[in-house]
Design a protein around this motif. Structure first.
Motif, PDB file in Angstrom:
ATOM      1  N   VAL B  34      -9.332 102.425 -30.096  1.00 47.08           N
ATOM      2  CA  VAL B  34      -9.396 103.368 -28.983  1.00 47.08           C
ATOM      3  C   VAL B  34     -10.718 104.128 -29.015  1.00 47.08           C
ATOM      4  O   VAL B  34     -11.383 104.299 -27.980  1.00 47.08           O
ATOM      5  N   ALA B  35     -11.132 104.555 -30.221  1.00 49.56           N
ATOM      6  CA  ALA B  35     -12.372 105.321 -30.334  1.00 49.56           C
ATOM      7  C   ALA B  35     -13.547 104.501 -29.832  1.00 49.56           C
ATOM      8  O   ALA B  35     -14.393 104.996 -29.070  1.00 49.56           O
ATOM      9  N   LEU B  36     -13.600 103.217 -30.245  1.00 51.16           N
ATOM     10  CA  LEU B  36     -14.701 102.361 -29.797  1.00 51.16           C
ATOM     11  C   LEU B  36     -14.665 102.189 -28.283  1.00 51.16           C
ATOM     12  O   LEU B  36     -15.701 102.259 -27.612  1.00 51.16           O
ATOM     13  N   ALA B  37     -13.459 101.970 -27.745  1.00 49.01           N
ATOM     14  CA  ALA B  37     -13.328 101.766 -26.302  1.00 49.01           C
ATOM     15  C   ALA B  37     -13.797 103.001 -25.546  1.00 49.01           C
ATOM     16  O   ALA B  37     -14.579 102.906 -24.586  1.00 49.01           O
ATOM     17  N   VAL B  38     -13.346 104.171 -26.008  1.00 46.74           N
ATOM     18  CA  VAL B  38     -13.734 105.413 -25.334  1.00 46.74           C
ATOM     19  C   VAL B  38     -15.245 105.586 -25.379  1.00 46.74           C
ATOM     20  O   VAL B  38     -15.898 105.896 -24.371  1.00 46.74           O
ATOM     21  N   SER B  39     -15.828 105.342 -26.563  1.00 46.88           N
ATOM     22  CA  SER B  39     -17.266 105.562 -26.691  1.00 46.88           C
ATOM     23  C   SER B  39     -18.030 104.564 -25.828  1.00 46.88           C
ATOM     24  O   SER B  39     -19.036 104.912 -25.206  1.00 46.88           O
ATOM     25  N   ALA B  40     -17.536 103.300 -25.766  1.00 44.99           N
ATOM     26  CA  ALA B  40     -18.192 102.318 -24.894  1.00 44.99           C
ATOM     27  C   ALA B  40     -18.118 102.774 -23.447  1.00 44.99           C
ATOM     28  O   ALA B  40     -19.111 102.691 -22.702  1.00 44.99           O
ATOM     29  N   ALA B  41     -16.944 103.278 -23.036  1.00 44.01           N
ATOM     30  CA  ALA B  41     -16.784 103.748 -21.662  1.00 44.01           C
ATOM     31  C   ALA B  41     -17.752 104.885 -21.369  1.00 44.01           C
ATOM     32  O   ALA B  41     -18.439 104.892 -20.336  1.00 44.01           O
ATOM     33  N   VAL B  42     -17.843 105.829 -22.313  1.00 41.81           N
ATOM     34  CA  VAL B  42     -18.722 106.984 -22.097  1.00 41.81           C
ATOM     35  C   VAL B  42     -20.172 106.532 -21.996  1.00 41.81           C
ATOM     36  O   VAL B  42     -20.892 106.876 -21.058  1.00 41.81           O
ATOM     37  N   VAL B  43     -20.605 105.721 -22.992  1.00 45.68           N
ATOM     38  CA  VAL B  43     -22.017 105.354 -23.065  1.00 45.68           C
ATOM     39  C   VAL B  43     -22.423 104.523 -21.861  1.00 45.68           C
ATOM     40  O   VAL B  43     -23.411 104.821 -21.180  1.00 45.68           O
ATOM     41  N   TYR B  44     -21.648 103.448 -21.562  1.00 46.79           N
ATOM     42  CA  TYR B  44     -22.043 102.586 -20.455  1.00 46.79           C
ATOM     43  C   TYR B  44     -21.746 103.236 -19.102  1.00 46.79           C
ATOM     44  O   TYR B  44     -22.457 103.007 -18.128  1.00 46.79           O
ATOM     45  N   GLY B  45     -20.686 104.068 -19.060  1.00 49.67           N
ATOM     46  CA  GLY B  45     -20.373 104.765 -17.817  1.00 49.67           C
ATOM     47  C   GLY B  45     -21.494 105.702 -17.404  1.00 49.67           C
ATOM     48  O   GLY B  45     -21.904 105.732 -16.244  1.00 49.67           O
ATOM     49  N   LEU B  46     -22.029 106.453 -18.383  1.00 51.50           N
ATOM     50  CA  LEU B  46     -23.103 107.393 -18.070  1.00 51.50           C
ATOM     51  C   LEU B  46     -24.474 106.733 -18.157  1.00 51.50           C
ATOM     52  O   LEU B  46     -25.471 107.320 -17.750  1.00 51.50           O
ATOM     53  N   GLY B  47     -24.505 105.520 -18.758  1.00 49.51           N
ATOM     54  CA  GLY B  47     -25.784 104.817 -18.884  1.00 49.51           C
ATOM     55  C   GLY B  47     -26.759 105.532 -19.783  1.00 49.51           C
ATOM     56  O   GLY B  47     -27.937 105.666 -19.464  1.00 49.51           O
ATOM     57  N   ILE B  48     -26.305 106.003 -20.915  1.00 51.60           N
ATOM     58  CA  ILE B  48     -27.204 106.790 -21.761  1.00 51.60           C
ATOM     59  C   ILE B  48     -27.625 106.047 -23.015  1.00 51.60           C
ATOM     60  O   ILE B  48     -28.211 106.646 -23.913  1.00 51.60           O
ATOM     61  N   GLY B  49     -27.356 104.767 -23.144  1.00 52.38           N
ATOM     62  CA  GLY B  49     -27.813 104.100 -24.362  1.00 52.38           C
ATOM     63  C   GLY B  49     -27.262 102.701 -24.461  1.00 52.38           C
ATOM     64  O   GLY B  49     -26.651 102.185 -23.531  1.00 52.38           O
ATOM     65  N   ASN B  50     -27.498 102.070 -25.595  1.00 52.51           N
ATOM     66  CA  ASN B  50     -27.038 100.693 -25.784  1.00 52.51           C
ATOM     67  C   ASN B  50     -25.950 100.640 -26.865  1.00 52.51           C
ATOM     68  O   ASN B  50     -25.359 101.655 -27.218  1.00 52.51           O
ATOM     69  N   TRP B  51     -25.726  99.461 -27.421  1.00 48.71           N
ATOM     70  CA  TRP B  51     -24.598  99.274 -28.331  1.00 48.71           C
ATOM     71  C   TRP B  51     -24.710 100.116 -29.598  1.00 48.71           C
ATOM     72  O   TRP B  51     -23.706 100.455 -30.211  1.00 48.71           O
ATOM     73  N   VAL B  52     -25.938 100.468 -30.003  1.00 47.58           N
ATOM     74  CA  VAL B  52     -26.078 101.272 -31.221  1.00 47.58           C
ATOM     75  C   VAL B  52     -25.395 102.625 -31.025  1.00 47.58           C
ATOM     76  O   VAL B  52     -24.645 103.097 -31.881  1.00 47.58           O
ATOM     77  N   LEU B  53     -25.659 103.210 -29.849  1.00 43.80           N
ATOM     78  CA  LEU B  53     -25.048 104.505 -29.555  1.00 43.80           C
ATOM     79  C   LEU B  53     -23.532 104.364 -29.474  1.00 43.80           C
ATOM     80  O   LEU B  53     -22.790 105.262 -29.895  1.00 43.80           O
ATOM     81  N   VAL B  54     -23.062 103.226 -28.928  1.00 45.58           N
ATOM     82  CA  VAL B  54     -21.616 102.979 -28.862  1.00 45.58           C
ATOM     83  C   VAL B  54     -21.024 103.036 -30.261  1.00 45.58           C
ATOM     84  O   VAL B  54     -20.010 103.702 -30.505  1.00 45.58           O
ATOM     85  N   VAL B  55     -21.666 102.355 -31.200  1.00 44.21           N
ATOM     86  CA  VAL B  55     -21.146 102.330 -32.570  1.00 44.21           C
ATOM     87  C   VAL B  55     -21.169 103.733 -33.168  1.00 44.21           C
ATOM     88  O   VAL B  55     -20.178 104.196 -33.751  1.00 44.21           O
ATOM     89  N   VAL B  56     -22.301 104.436 -33.012  1.00 41.31           N
ATOM     90  CA  VAL B  56     -22.424 105.762 -33.621  1.00 41.31           C
ATOM     91  C   VAL B  56     -21.363 106.713 -33.061  1.00 41.31           C
ATOM     92  O   VAL B  56     -20.636 107.372 -33.811  1.00 41.31           O
ATOM     93  N   LEU B  57     -21.267 106.748 -31.704  1.00 37.86           N
ATOM     94  CA  LEU B  57     -20.268 107.632 -31.091  1.00 37.86           C
ATOM     95  C   LEU B  57     -18.858 107.195 -31.476  1.00 37.86           C
ATOM     96  O   LEU B  57     -17.991 108.025 -31.740  1.00 37.86           O
ATOM     97  N   GLY B  58     -18.653 105.865 -31.517  1.00 37.10           N
ATOM     98  CA  GLY B  58     -17.342 105.348 -31.878  1.00 37.10           C
ATOM     99  C   GLY B  58     -16.916 105.808 -33.254  1.00 37.10           C
ATOM    100  O   GLY B  58     -15.767 106.218 -33.462  1.00 37.10           O
ATOM    101  N   VAL B  59     -17.844 105.763 -34.200  1.00 33.19           N
ATOM    102  CA  VAL B  59     -17.516 106.210 -35.559  1.00 33.19           C
ATOM    103  C   VAL B  59     -17.148 107.687 -35.544  1.00 33.19           C
ATOM    104  O   VAL B  59     -16.164 108.108 -36.171  1.00 33.19           O
ATOM    105  N   ALA B  60     -17.934 108.486 -34.793  1.00 29.98           N
ATOM    106  CA  ALA B  60     -17.640 109.917 -34.723  1.00 29.98           C
ATOM    107  C   ALA B  60     -16.251 110.152 -34.125  1.00 29.98           C
ATOM    108  O   ALA B  60     -15.442 110.927 -34.666  1.00 29.98           O
ATOM    109  N   PHE B  61     -15.953 109.460 -32.996  1.00 30.42           N
ATOM    110  CA  PHE B  61     -14.624 109.598 -32.373  1.00 30.42           C
ATOM    111  C   PHE B  61     -13.532 109.168 -33.332  1.00 30.42           C
ATOM    112  O   PHE B  61     -12.488 109.813 -33.454  1.00 30.42           O
TER     113      PHE B  61
END
Lengths: 361, 360
Positions: B34-61
């Motif tokens: 769920v954390a990864l999915a949410v972070s992917a949605a946030v990152v790609y939804g807002l268009g603020i970065g690539n997969w690295v940011l997805v992983v970093v945010l996902g880990v934090a979530f």
């Protein structure tokens, strides 16, 4: 550092105190020539006049003198380093037309030599401190993982690999940082600049790439194995009794580590960090290859720039004249002083806790 | 009637039941997904970065979600335990990434020029457009400089360690010991500058009609300064491990102390001493800065370490890295691979020797 063959055992079999005591008493009691009787003033021990008189020059005294001279050599070298660096630095400093401590540029080869250490010293300290801020938490995490979390079958080979990485020459890390690591760091810098440019450290309009951030990250990767290896040794020495006592009181594993392992290892960890800092301050080639070589004092981490004392020596040595060489030697003297202070502080911390004297080398 | 025998109906007192509740692992995994999915949605939804940011945010979530869930099920202390365990495992994974990248690049890029020409020729008369050229001169330089440095540093270091362990008493020995430790931390470039100021600029003009001269021997001197404290420290530790009764046995037979040290103590500690020496040699072989300052570097083969510029493998890597030729990076990486192989063979041999050492 970190590569000395097994030292935790030295507290057991034949530790220094035991050896010293026995060697002395046995030597003076049995040997016809008491080893501590250098001038031969005392009569020979152990049985009247049957024993030979002390020779004027014995092998014992000769060998003893030889080893003492070898030991004193270390002091001679340290003093010689200071003396020779000062003797070559002073003429250049006298020729300097700017203030050596505050001037921020490096033109020692001109007819009117102008050079100052300010920007270089700032860059040296900034990159080293940033490297430690990045490396130390990760290194401590790995050290705890190796000493308390990983199964023994995994921890031993992994520890071996970490020790091997500590032996990889710095020029290799520098080459890697310049050829491979630069691109991801550049992407990260652009991203940081896009969203966080309101922070002064991430501001600027580029170009990004060979920046303080690249230099300190490469430095962090180099310092990591050293700090890990030393703190792992220290964590492993935690008395099992302390750990079990904490667990018996109902502590979770993390609480056990916080209350038993970390306090016990604290001086050793501090010393390890200081030694890592010493290593980072003196690092030359990796920074010469990754920093942008710009003489300024700026906290901007991502814009191309940054310089350090050691990197400057490596970069400008080739085209230095006599004054230029003297100026570089003067900057080396500053570096020597900084690292000496850091190392002596680290050693003083180790010496205060006897348990770590033979461990955190 | 003791407490244990008081059977409460429905409660069995076995260790499995005494255990507190644990967060089941499917829930843990679910939180991660769920954390990864949410972070992917946030990152790609807002268009603020690539997969690295997805992983970093996902880990934090994931950390936040896991902490919250574990706090509810297991309690706060246990949740904190779990959090730190995850962080420590994460630190390990995080560190492995760049280090693995270094090794991978080294092997993949270093293989490019791994041919006979590289090990059989020098850089003499190799222009910017020539693809060949090799590191023979640098290998010769490294072996000669490190060899001479070992010849100087080993006797000095071992004797110094003997002084510290067998003879040294009182304030002077403590001072020597302290400064040996401090000397371990001297930066290699400072050692290079010292030899530059002392040997190249002051002593070498005496032999060379008044002009200072670079030489491989000067590099050996600088490497000696760097190796000496390492050898003293490791030898000292090994000598301290030699059991006292061995020495006493020799003294009881009337053997003088110097002979005891040479014939009993040193042979016993020999494997450990050799290990320490090999580690010091490995470290010296990788030093660039002192060689750059006092040996100068050269493109041609120079077999005479006492006169004229010499190169070394580490310096060769540095110089090729700064070369503008498009063939230079390949040469730099292959030389780096050679250097790392040399250093690692020495280090691994030293570690294996240490494992067979009976004293430790």
């Amino acid at each position: 550092m970190g590569d000395y063959p097994s030292r935790s055992a030295s507290t057991r079999a034949g530790g220094s105190s035991v050896t010293a005591r026995h060697a002395r008493s046995a030597g003076s009691g049995v040997s016809p020539i008491p080893p501590d009787d250098l001038d031969g003033s005392r009569p020979p021990l152990g049985g009247g006049g049957a024993l030979p008189r002390k020779a004027r020059f014995s092998m014992e005294a000769g060998f003893r003198g030889l080893t003492t001279a070898a030991g004193a050599m270390v002091l001679v070298i340290i003093v010689a380093i200071a003396v020779f660096l000062v003797s070559k630095a002073v003429p250049a400093l006298q020729a300097n037309t700017e203030n050596f401590l505050t001037y921020k540029a490096w033109f020692p080869n001109d007819a009117e030599p102008k050079f100052g250490i300010a920007a270089l010293a700032f860059g040296t300290v900034l990159t080293s401190v940033l490297a430690l801020i990045v490396a130390v938490p990760i290194a401590l995490g790995i050290a705890l993982f190796l000493s308390h979390y990983a199964p023994r079958r995994l921890a031993n080979p992994l520890g071996f690999v970490i020790d091997l990485l500590a032996a990889v020459p710095s020029v290799v890390f520098g080459l890697w940082g310049r050829d491979v690591f630069r691109e991801p760091v550049q992407d990260l810098s652009v991203w940081l600049n896009k969203y966080f440019s309101w922070l002064p450290i991430f501001g600027g309009d580029g170009p990004f790439g060979r920046s303080i951030m690249l230099g300190s990250l490469v430095l962090a990767i180099m310092v990591l194995p050293i700090v890990t290896s030393l703190s792992r040794e220290v964590f492993q020495q935690t008395p099992l009794m302390n750990e079990e006592a904490a667990l018996a009181l109902g502590a979770t594993k993390w609480e056990m580590i916080r209350t038993a392992v970390v306090p016990y290892g604290k001086p050793g960890v501090i010393a390890a960090v200081m030694l890592g800092l010493g290593r980072a301050l003196g690092e030359t080639i990796a920074l010469a290859l990754t920093l942008g070589i710009v003489f300024n004092i700026s906290f901007n981490l991502i814009q191309s720039g940054g310089n350090s004392i050691a990197a400057n020596i490596a970069n400008t040595f080739g085209e230095a004249n006599a004054t230029g060489r003297g100026a570089l030697i003067a900057s080396g003297l500053v570096l020597f002083a900084i690292t000496l202070v850091v190392n002596m502080a680290a050693r003083a911390i180790i010496y205060r806790r006897r348990e770590f004297r033979d461990s955190a080398a | 009637m003791s407490l244990l025998e008081q059977e409460v109906p429905g409660v069995v007192m076995t260790p499995d039941h005494i255990r507190s509740k644990k967060l089941p692992w499917p829930v843990d995994l679910g939180i991660a997904v769920v954390a990864l999915a949410v972070s992917a949605a946030v990152v790609y939804g807002l268009g603020i970065g690539n997969w690295v940011l997805v992983v970093v945010l996902g880990v934090a979530f994931y950390l936040a979600g896991m902490f919250a869930a574990a706090s509810r099920v297991e309690g706060r202390r246990s949740a904190r335990n779990r959090l730190w365990k995850t962080l420590i495992y994460g630190a390990c994974l995080l560190a492995i990434l760049p280090l693995a990248s270094v090794v991978w690049t080294l092997v993949s890029k270093g293989a490019a020029r791994l041919d006979g020409d590289f090990f059989g020729s020098s850089m003499n008369n190799i222009g910017a457009r020539d693809a060949n050229g090799g590191a023979y001169h640098a290998i010769v330089g490294t072996l000669q400089q490190v060899g001479i440095a070992t010849l100087m540093a080993v006797p000095l270091g071992v004797l110094g360690a003997i002084y510290l362990v067998e003879y040294g008493r009182g304030k002077f020995a403590l001072t020597v010991r302290f400064f040996v430790d401090v000397m371990t931390g001297i930066p290699s470039i400072v050692a290079g500058l010292f030899i530059l100021a002392f040997w190249v600029l002051i002593v070498s003009p005496w032999f060379n009609n008044g002009t200072p001269r670079f030489s491989g021997f000067a590099a050996s001197l600088a490497l000696t300064v760097l190796m000496l404290p390492t050898i003293v420290r490791s030898t000292e530790e090994m000598l301290r491990l030699v059991p006292g009764p061995l020495r006493e046995g020799a003294y009881a037979l009337g053997v003088p102390q110097w002979k005891t040290i040479l014939k009993v103590v040193l042979p016993t500690a020999l494997p450990g001493i050799v290990t320490g020496i090999m580690l010091a040699v490995a470290r010296a072989a990788g030093e660039t800065a002192p060689v750059l300052l006092v040996a100068g570097g050269a493109a041609a083969i120079n077999f005479d370490p006492f006169s004229g510029n010499q190169s070394s493998l580490a310096l060769f890597v540095y110089q090729q890295a700064g070369d503008a030729s498009r063939y230079a990076p390949d040469r730099a990486w292959t030389a780096a691979l050679t250097l790392v192989a040399l250093v690692l063979v020495l280090t691994i041999a030293a570690k294996l020797l240490a494992r067979r050492n009976r004293l430790s």
